[in-house]
Design a protein around this motif. Structure first.
Motif, short mmCIF file in Angstrom:
data_model
loop_
_atom_site.label_atom_id
_atom_site.label_comp_id
_atom_site.label_asym_id
_atom_site.label_seq_id
_atom_site.Cartn_x
_atom_site.Cartn_y
_atom_site.Cartn_z
N ALA A 138 33.69 50.48 26.31
CA ALA A 138 32.69 50.56 27.39
C ALA A 138 32.34 49.17 27.91
CB ALA A 138 31.44 51.26 26.89
N GLN A 139 32.21 48.21 27.00
CA GLN A 139 31.90 46.85 27.42
C GLN A 139 33.07 46.22 28.17
OE1 GLN A 139 30.43 44.57 24.09
NE2 GLN A 139 28.45 45.61 24.12
N MET A 140 34.28 46.54 27.77
CA MET A 140 35.43 46.01 28.48
C MET A 140 35.56 46.63 29.87
SD MET A 140 38.19 45.68 25.35
CE MET A 140 39.49 44.98 26.37
N ALA A 141 35.16 47.88 30.00
CA ALA A 141 35.16 48.50 31.32
C ALA A 141 34.17 47.78 32.24
CB ALA A 141 34.80 49.98 31.21
N VAL A 142 33.03 47.40 31.69
CA VAL A 142 32.05 46.63 32.48
C VAL A 142 32.65 45.28 32.89
CG1 VAL A 142 29.83 45.43 32.39
CG2 VAL A 142 30.05 47.75 31.44
N LEU A 143 33.34 44.62 31.95
CA LEU A 143 33.95 43.34 32.27
C LEU A 143 35.01 43.48 33.36
CD1 LEU A 143 34.36 41.75 28.71
CD2 LEU A 143 32.65 41.19 30.45
N ARG A 146 33.22 43.69 36.59
CA ARG A 146 32.67 42.38 36.94
C ARG A 146 33.74 41.40 37.40
NH1 ARG A 146 28.39 41.18 32.00
NH2 ARG A 146 26.93 42.89 32.46
N SER A 147 34.97 41.63 37.00
CA SER A 147 36.03 40.70 37.38
C SER A 147 36.29 40.69 38.88
CB SER A 147 37.33 41.05 36.63
OG SER A 147 37.86 42.29 37.09
N THR A 148 35.76 41.70 39.60
CA THR A 148 35.89 41.72 41.05
C THR A 148 34.53 41.62 41.74
OG1 THR A 148 35.84 44.15 41.05
CG2 THR A 148 38.01 43.10 40.95
N ASP A 149 33.47 41.38 40.97
CA ASP A 149 32.13 41.24 41.53
C ASP A 149 31.84 39.77 41.76
OD1 ASP A 149 29.34 42.02 42.16
OD2 ASP A 149 28.92 40.87 40.34
N PRO A 150 31.64 39.34 43.00
CA PRO A 150 31.48 37.91 43.27
C PRO A 150 30.28 37.27 42.59
CG PRO A 150 31.07 39.22 45.26
CD PRO A 150 31.65 40.15 44.24
N GLY A 174 31.26 38.15 26.49
CA GLY A 174 32.64 38.00 26.04
C GLY A 174 33.62 38.14 27.18
N THR A 175 34.90 38.24 26.82
CA THR A 175 35.97 38.37 27.81
C THR A 175 36.90 39.51 27.39
OG1 THR A 175 37.51 36.88 26.67
CG2 THR A 175 35.89 35.86 28.15
N LEU A 176 37.78 39.86 28.30
CA LEU A 176 38.76 40.90 27.99
C LEU A 176 39.70 40.47 26.89
CD1 LEU A 176 39.60 42.09 31.62
CD2 LEU A 176 38.23 43.30 29.90
N GLU A 177 39.80 39.17 26.67
CA GLU A 177 40.66 38.64 25.60
C GLU A 177 39.91 38.49 24.29
OE1 GLU A 177 42.11 38.24 29.39
OE2 GLU A 177 40.37 37.06 28.69
N SER A 178 38.61 38.20 24.35
CA SER A 178 37.87 37.90 23.12
C SER A 178 37.35 39.13 22.40
CB SER A 178 36.69 36.96 23.42
OG SER A 178 35.68 37.62 24.17
#
Length: 431
Positions: A138-143, A146-150, A174-178
């Motif tokens: 769920a948190q990664m879905a949020v990230l 956000r990756s396209t939210d300016p 965090g990040t999609l990698e971390s």
């Protein structure tokens, strides 16, 4: 209920309604005892937060906090959430840069169940694999969103550029990698070293006596370790002031985030800087930035400035969103207004209007029990003293134009900002 905290007679100080409770086991809390409504609101925090993540684990504090109410003790996630719902208990956790916070709200008649569920969450979280995988996804879905939210891109980029190699430069979420490599052992270890009695701050408002609260504090938090094992975080100043970073994104408007040095909360000049910021861009419709950027030139619908007082740095931000072709003009005007208020100071009339608003609106921060508890917790975290509510408006009233000019002289570096622009700003490039 809450407004009475600020509306007692002049003969009685408002802070006299706040009791510092010390449990038999030595745990402290601030309490406003009020039986007007059969409710209890608890706000608490453990110092540490995402600054304790470590360079290889951004998002660890945030994921840990999100999982504290996803199963604890003998209750798995579904059973724990069902128990909360059955007793109409609201329980939330989240992590910031400097602390992990929790919030509890319950009817008085359900307080036994509420406090016991809180006890389980902070002392016996399960961190089951199912819950970890579900919450992490769920948190990664949020990230991903956000990756396209300016706005998200701009804010995260600003902190990364301003604080390279420092805890504040890492994204709290965090990040999609971390996130994928974080394990149950990582989460348990983080909770074990950061959830402790030594770094705990608590504020309670509602239908509970001081004596009962003392017993409840020990029952809920008494089994936690006595001392937290926190990694020291160094004081820091933002890098890159005077530079502009442009992130290309195909959107019709450019989002602009401008940040520079500010004052930390314990600084004796903080209140003067607070009033100065209100005049510059803290007021929605009367600030200099609003008048110059929106009213005079129609560059943006919203423009603002605000202070951020972290534990190890003070910051001052401004921002807006405007058409790509007018981004450069907007940045120039905001920078000009920053410099002008620092060079010349505000007028007496601006100061008078700011004081009237800041003093008159303070009571709005106390119009619910949860807001009162939140304010009392923040006062503890800022180490302002139990009588701060009594003193706050007087501190505002005491600010003079000379005080703000003195602050401006101290903030020499604030005339330069680190600017991050996300969009397709015409005529702008990084560097």
């Amino acid at each position: 209920m809450a407004l009475s905290l600020l509306s007692a007679s002049a003969a009685q100080s408002q802070s006299s309604r706040i009791t510092e409770v010390t449990s038999p086991g030595g745990i402290k809390a601030w309490l406003v005892h009020d039986t007007t409504l059969p409710l209890i609101a608890v706000e608490f925090a453990f110092l540490g937060g995402a600054a304790q993540d470590g360079p290889k684990a951004p998002g660890l504090a945030n994921l840990t906090a999100a999982l504290l109410d996803e199963g604890a003790g003998d209750l798995d996630a579904q059973a724990f959430q069902s128990a909360l719902a059955d007793a109409a208990v609201e329980l939330r956790f989240d992590a910031g840069r400097d602390e992990t916070r929790g919030s509890l709200r319950t009817l008085s008649e359900n307080k036994d169940k509420a406090f016991d569920l809180l006890r389980l969450a902070v002392t016996a979280p399960r961190f089951d694999d199912e819950a970890i995988n579900r919450v992490r996804e769920a948190q990664m879905a949020v990230l991903r969103r956000r990756s396209t939210d300016p706005n998200s891109i701009a804010n995260e980029r600003w902190f990364a550029l301003a604080f390279p190699g420092h805890a504040y430069g890492r994204p709290v979420d965090g990040t999609l990698e971390s996130l994928p490599p974080l394990t149950r052992a990582d989460l348990k270890a983080f909770a074990a070293r950061t959830l402790a009695r030594s770094n705990l701050r608590v504020a309670v408002v509602g239908d509970i006596s001081a004596e009962e609260l003392g017993r409840r504090l020990d029952a809920v938090f008494g089994a936690l370790p006595a001392k937290a094992d926190l990694v020291p975080v160094t004081d820091v100043t933002p890098k890159g002031l005077g530079t502009t970073d442009v992130i290309s994104l195909d959107v019709p408007q450019s989002v602009i985030v401008m940040g520079t040095v500010g004052l930390e909360r314990p600084d004796p000049d903080f209140m003067a800087a607070y009033v100065l910021n209100h005049i510059l861009g803290g007021s929605a419709f009367s600030s200099r930035l609003f008048k110059e950027v929106r009213e005079a030139r129609g560059l943006a619908y919203s423009v603002y400035s605000y202070q951020v007082a972290l534990n190890h740095v003070g910051l001052w931000f401004a921002g807006t969103a405007t058409k790509n072709e007018r981004a450069g003009e907007s940045i120039s005007i905001i920078q000009s207004e920053f410099r002008r208020i620092l060079d010349e100071g505000p007028t007496e009339e601006e100061l008078k209007e700011a004081k009237s608003y800041l003093v008159g609106s303070y009571a709005l921060r106390f119009d619910t029990s949860s807001k009162v508890a939140g304010q009392l917790l923040q006062i503890q975290l800022d180490d302002l003293g139990i009588d701060y509510i009594d003193k706050r408006n007087a501190l505002i009233e005491q600010v003079t134009v000379a005080d703000m000019k003195r602050v401006a002289q101290r903030l020499t570096d604030a005339r330069k900002a680190l600017v991050v622009v996300v969009g397709r700003p015409a005529g702008l490039s990084g560097g």
